[in-house]
Design an enzyme around this catalytic site. Structure first.
Site, PDB file in Angstrom:
ATOM      1  N   CYS A  15       3.294  -2.875   4.013  1.00 59.61           N
ATOM      2  CA  CYS A  15       2.435  -1.722   4.320  1.00 59.61           C
ATOM      3  C   CYS A  15       3.206  -0.857   5.308  1.00 59.61           C
ATOM      4  O   CYS A  15       4.425  -0.999   5.429  1.00 59.61           O
ATOM      5  CB  CYS A  15       1.057  -2.163   4.822  1.00 59.61           C
ATOM      6  SG  CYS A  15       1.027  -2.968   6.439  1.00 59.61           S
ATOM      7  N   THR A  35       3.187  -0.687   8.669  1.00 61.63           N
ATOM      8  CA  THR A  35       3.724  -1.477   9.787  1.00 61.63           C
ATOM      9  C   THR A  35       4.027  -2.915   9.400  1.00 61.63           C
ATOM     10  O   THR A  35       4.744  -3.605  10.127  1.00 61.63           O
ATOM     11  CB  THR A  35       2.696  -1.540  10.932  1.00 61.63           C
ATOM     12  OG1 THR A  35       1.497  -2.146  10.413  1.00 61.63           O
ATOM     13  CG2 THR A  35       2.380  -0.151  11.474  1.00 61.63           C
ATOM     14  N   GLY A  36       3.419  -3.380   8.333  1.00 59.15           N
ATOM     15  CA  GLY A  36       3.476  -4.800   7.968  1.00 59.15           C
ATOM     16  C   GLY A  36       2.397  -5.603   8.674  1.00 59.15           C
ATOM     17  O   GLY A  36       2.183  -6.786   8.342  1.00 59.15           O
ATOM     18  N   HIS A  46       8.415 -29.978  12.258  1.00 59.03           N
ATOM     19  CA  HIS A  46       7.909 -28.734  11.663  1.00 59.03           C
ATOM     20  C   HIS A  46       6.788 -29.024  10.674  1.00 59.03           C
ATOM     21  O   HIS A  46       5.804 -28.284  10.612  1.00 59.03           O
ATOM     22  CB  HIS A  46       9.051 -27.970  11.002  1.00 59.03           C
ATOM     23  CG  HIS A  46      10.065 -27.468  11.991  1.00 59.03           C
ATOM     24  ND1 HIS A  46       9.707 -26.808  13.145  1.00 59.03           N
ATOM     25  CD2 HIS A  46      11.419 -27.540  12.007  1.00 59.03           C
ATOM     26  CE1 HIS A  46      10.790 -26.498  13.835  1.00 59.03           C
ATOM     27  NE2 HIS A  46      11.847 -26.928  13.170  1.00 59.03           N
ATOM     28  N   HIS A  68      11.406 -23.134   9.958  1.00 56.28           N
ATOM     29  CA  HIS A  68      10.444 -23.761  10.877  1.00 56.28           C
ATOM     30  C   HIS A  68       9.004 -23.731  10.367  1.00 56.28           C
ATOM     31  O   HIS A  68       8.250 -24.665  10.611  1.00 56.28           O
ATOM     32  CB  HIS A  68      10.471 -23.061  12.243  1.00 56.28           C
ATOM     33  CG  HIS A  68      11.739 -23.263  13.000  1.00 56.28           C
ATOM     34  ND1 HIS A  68      11.793 -23.336  14.378  1.00 56.28           N
ATOM     35  CD2 HIS A  68      13.027 -23.393  12.577  1.00 56.28           C
ATOM     36  CE1 HIS A  68      13.047 -23.516  14.768  1.00 56.28           C
ATOM     37  NE2 HIS A  68      13.822 -23.544  13.687  1.00 56.28           N
ATOM     38  N   ASP A  75       0.868  -1.185   0.000  1.00 59.55           N
ATOM     39  CA  ASP A  75       0.000   0.000   0.000  1.00 59.55           C
ATOM     40  C   ASP A  75       0.903   1.233   0.000  1.00 59.55           C
ATOM     41  O   ASP A  75       2.121   1.130  -0.193  1.00 59.55           O
ATOM     42  CB  ASP A  75      -1.014  -0.041   1.155  1.00 59.55           C
ATOM     43  CG  ASP A  75      -0.382   0.238   2.522  1.00 59.55           C
ATOM     44  OD1 ASP A  75       0.870   0.358   2.607  1.00 59.55           O
ATOM     45  OD2 ASP A  75      -1.139   0.348   3.501  1.00 59.55           O
ATOM     46  N   GLY A 101      -1.170  -4.940   9.211  1.00 64.53           N
ATOM     47  CA  GLY A 101      -2.462  -5.116   8.547  1.00 64.53           C
ATOM     48  C   GLY A 101      -2.358  -6.024   7.328  1.00 64.53           C
ATOM     49  O   GLY A 101      -3.196  -6.920   7.118  1.00 64.53           O
TER      50      GLY A 101
END
Ligand code: RB5
Length: 142
Positions: free
Chosen positions: A64, A66-67, A133, A97, A7, A69
Site C-alpha cells: 500500500c 506506507t505498507g 525461534h 527469525h 491498493d 495499513g
C-alpha cells in the site's frame, strides 16, 4: 505460488514486482487491485492473507502507500506473520527469525530498485528452524 495484493498506493510498485517475478520464473496469483483506482487496502490484505493461511499460496507480498495499513490488516488473520520491510537486512531477518509468510512494503516509501532487492531476499531466505525461534513463533500463535 506467491499471492500478491495492493491498493492504489502500491499499484505502481506492484507492476514492477510482477515484472520481476515473471523474469525470475516465479509463479504468482494477483488478488488485485487490477487497475490504478482508489480502493480499501483491507480488502486486498485479507484476500492475500487467507490465500496464504489456507496454504493456497506459499507466501504473499502486499503493497500500500506506507505498507502499514495493509500489514496491520493482514496480521489480523490467524497464522499470518506479515512483516513490513523497507531494508534488505529486515527482509532476511524476518524470514530467519519470524518465518514471516507475507512481505509488506510501502509504494510511497521505497523505490523499485530497493524494493526488488527486498523481495528477492524475502523469497530466497529460508526459516532458520532454530528451536528458540520456533518457540517464539508458537507463543505468537497461541
Ligand atoms: C491510501 O491513501 C493509503 O492510506 C494507504 O495506501 C496506506 O498507506 C495505508 O496504510
Amino acid at each position: 505460488m506467491i499471492a500478491l495484493g495492493c491498493d492504489h498506493g502500491g499499484y505502481d510498485l506492484m507492476q514492477e514486482v510482477m515484472k520481476h517475478l515473471t523474469e525470475r520464473g516465479i509463479e504468482y496469483k494477483n488478488f488485485g487491485v487490477e487497475e490504478n483506482r482508489s480502493v480499501d487496502y483491507p480488502v486486498y490484505a485479507k484476500k492475500v492473507a487467507h490465500a496464504v493461511a489456507s496454504k493456497e499460496c506459499e507466501k504473499g507480498i502486499l503493497i500500500c502507500g506506507t505498507g502499514i495499513g495493509i500489514s496491520i490488516a493482514a496480521n489480523k488473520v490467524h497464522g499470518i506473520r506479515c512483516a513490513l520491510c523497507h531494508d534488505v537486512f529486515s527482509a532476511e531477518a524476518t524470514r530467519q527469525h519470524n518465518d514471516a509468510n507475507i512481505l509488506a512494503m510501502g509504494g510511497r516509501v521505497v523505490g523499485p530498485g530497493l524494493a526488488l532487492m527486498i523481495v528477492d531476499k524475502f523469497l530466497d531466505t529460508p526459516f532458520s528452524n532454530d528451536e528458540r525461534h520456533l518457540r517464539r513463533i508458537d507463543m505468537i500463535e497461541s
